[in-house]
Design an enzyme around this catalytic site. Sequence first.
Site, mmCIF file in Angstrom:
data_model
loop_
_atom_site.group_PDB
_atom_site.id
_atom_site.type_symbol
_atom_site.label_atom_id
_atom_site.label_comp_id
_atom_site.label_asym_id
_atom_site.label_seq_id
_atom_site.Cartn_x
_atom_site.Cartn_y
_atom_site.Cartn_z
ATOM 1 N N CYS A 73 58.673 120.908 36.186
ATOM 2 C CA CYS A 73 57.544 121.178 35.291
ATOM 3 C C CYS A 73 57.835 120.721 33.869
ATOM 4 C CB CYS A 73 57.249 122.686 35.244
ATOM 5 S SG CYS A 73 56.920 123.451 36.830
ATOM 6 N N CYS A 102 54.537 124.616 30.922
ATOM 7 C CA CYS A 102 53.874 125.021 32.155
ATOM 8 C C CYS A 102 53.525 126.512 32.110
ATOM 9 C CB CYS A 102 54.768 124.741 33.360
ATOM 10 S SG CYS A 102 53.932 125.065 34.938
ATOM 11 N N CYS A 132 54.985 119.203 39.391
ATOM 12 C CA CYS A 132 54.120 120.373 39.419
ATOM 13 C C CYS A 132 52.656 119.934 39.354
ATOM 14 C CB CYS A 132 54.448 121.284 38.235
ATOM 15 S SG CYS A 132 53.335 122.700 38.049
ATOM 16 N N CYS A 180 50.971 121.853 35.745
ATOM 17 C CA CYS A 180 51.165 121.355 34.372
ATOM 18 C C CYS A 180 51.167 119.829 34.290
ATOM 19 C CB CYS A 180 52.459 121.903 33.778
ATOM 20 S SG CYS A 180 53.978 121.301 34.555
#
Length: 496
Positions: A38, A42, A69, A72
């Site tokens: 991430c 995030c 991810c 994000c």
Amino acid sequence: MESIYGLDSEALNRARISRDPRFDGKFFIAVTSTGIYCRPICPSRYAKRAHVRFFGSPAAAEAAGFRPCLRCRPEAAPGTPAWLGTAAVVRRALRLIEAGALDEESVEALAGRLGIGSRHLLRLFIRHVGASPVAVAQTRRLHFAVCLLEQTALPITQIALAAGFGSSRRFNDAFRSTYRRAPRELRRAGPQAAAGRDVEEVALRLAYRPPYDWEHVHAFLAARAVAGIERVDARGYARTVAWAGGDARIRVSALRGENALELRVAGAPPAALLQLATAARRVFDLAADPQRIDLALASDPLIAPLIRARPGLRIPGSWDAFECAVRAVLGQQVSVAAGRTLTERLVARFGRAIRGGADGLTHVFPDAAVLAAAPLESLGITRARAATLRALSRAVLERRIDFGSAPEEVLTALAAVPGIGPWTAQYVALRALGEPDAMPSGDLVLRRMAATSLQPLGLRELEARARDWQPWRGYAVMHLWRAAAAPVAARTARCA
């Protein structure tokens, strides 16, 4: 990697917990329990420290087996400047990869351009980047594909070509390996970005790290906009661009309330989109880290007040290095307005007219083959200046000047052209090559602005004075040029 961006693991963990947007794009967080990596911003809940690993780039995280991810969106993070601290050969390799060197060439060919063996190049990448050159290139292509999936209505087969994959099968295999799902699933899972979009015009969101002085970039480009190929107005910056099979039109504008610019492209094939987006990021200096740069220059008594007055100032670039060099030659020893007028004559007489040209965008800039044989004296310039332009054009045609080479090689090759001196070469390095430490020391405006008296500094005095600005001399130059363009504001700032 033991340290990222000068931060050890504990400092990185504190930055992770802070979720401070100023760290966005500087490092990435991978969670071993989920297999996902991430951005520092995030919104997902914090993972246990024992399950967290840190990486300096998305490519390094993906090379370690982590997938991006979907909340994000690491591909939407501002360009990481982490490579600025790596070895010089790795910096140049990353620059070439960003420009598409591995889209059609092999790693062996890339290593050959760098003057080293492919195995040594791999060792350097693993040490400094944490991933191989191929992994870096594939991450770049996949992240661009995700942007196209979410922000455009392009068919997936065209997205595969646009992202630099030779076939839909290769694209699907690489996408499934990284995202653990098919491209169509990601398009369905995202916002209804594809609904109702005009395929003939593609709009892309280009993120940056704030602050960003859009007013300065807009004004700088407006003062130099060449009628026929450029237009700068309240809608943003627009221009024509040439590609192998024709021409296209682009427009870049600021997105209100977002730390991003919007790039709109019309008339370009999907295969040209990645290079156009890459060029836009360079021209608008979107990979810069303004806080790092401003902090480095803030101790200088001359530059510090200018930084306070204009935080987030960027270096406006040029779309094409050859065009930039030609315009720099035409602008030698004349005002910005006079140089623009000469360039407009050149475009009107030797530029190629485009079909359906409208709204002031009617031509594309002439290429080296055209200018090498053109009667340039008809522009109203001296024979010596015309000879310089023809020599420059021939050097580009004969590959004696390769703007894809290392910056120092480009500077040497430019200096070998009769009529091109250090100022012109450094100006090209600043605006066309994106060199943050470029320094056109012979510029009279800089010598005046850097002086503490009415007498301009000498060339060597300015170079000595500018040592304190390294390795960000290019940004100090932009601050001084900006202050010179607004003398009242500059005097107020310098007296503060």
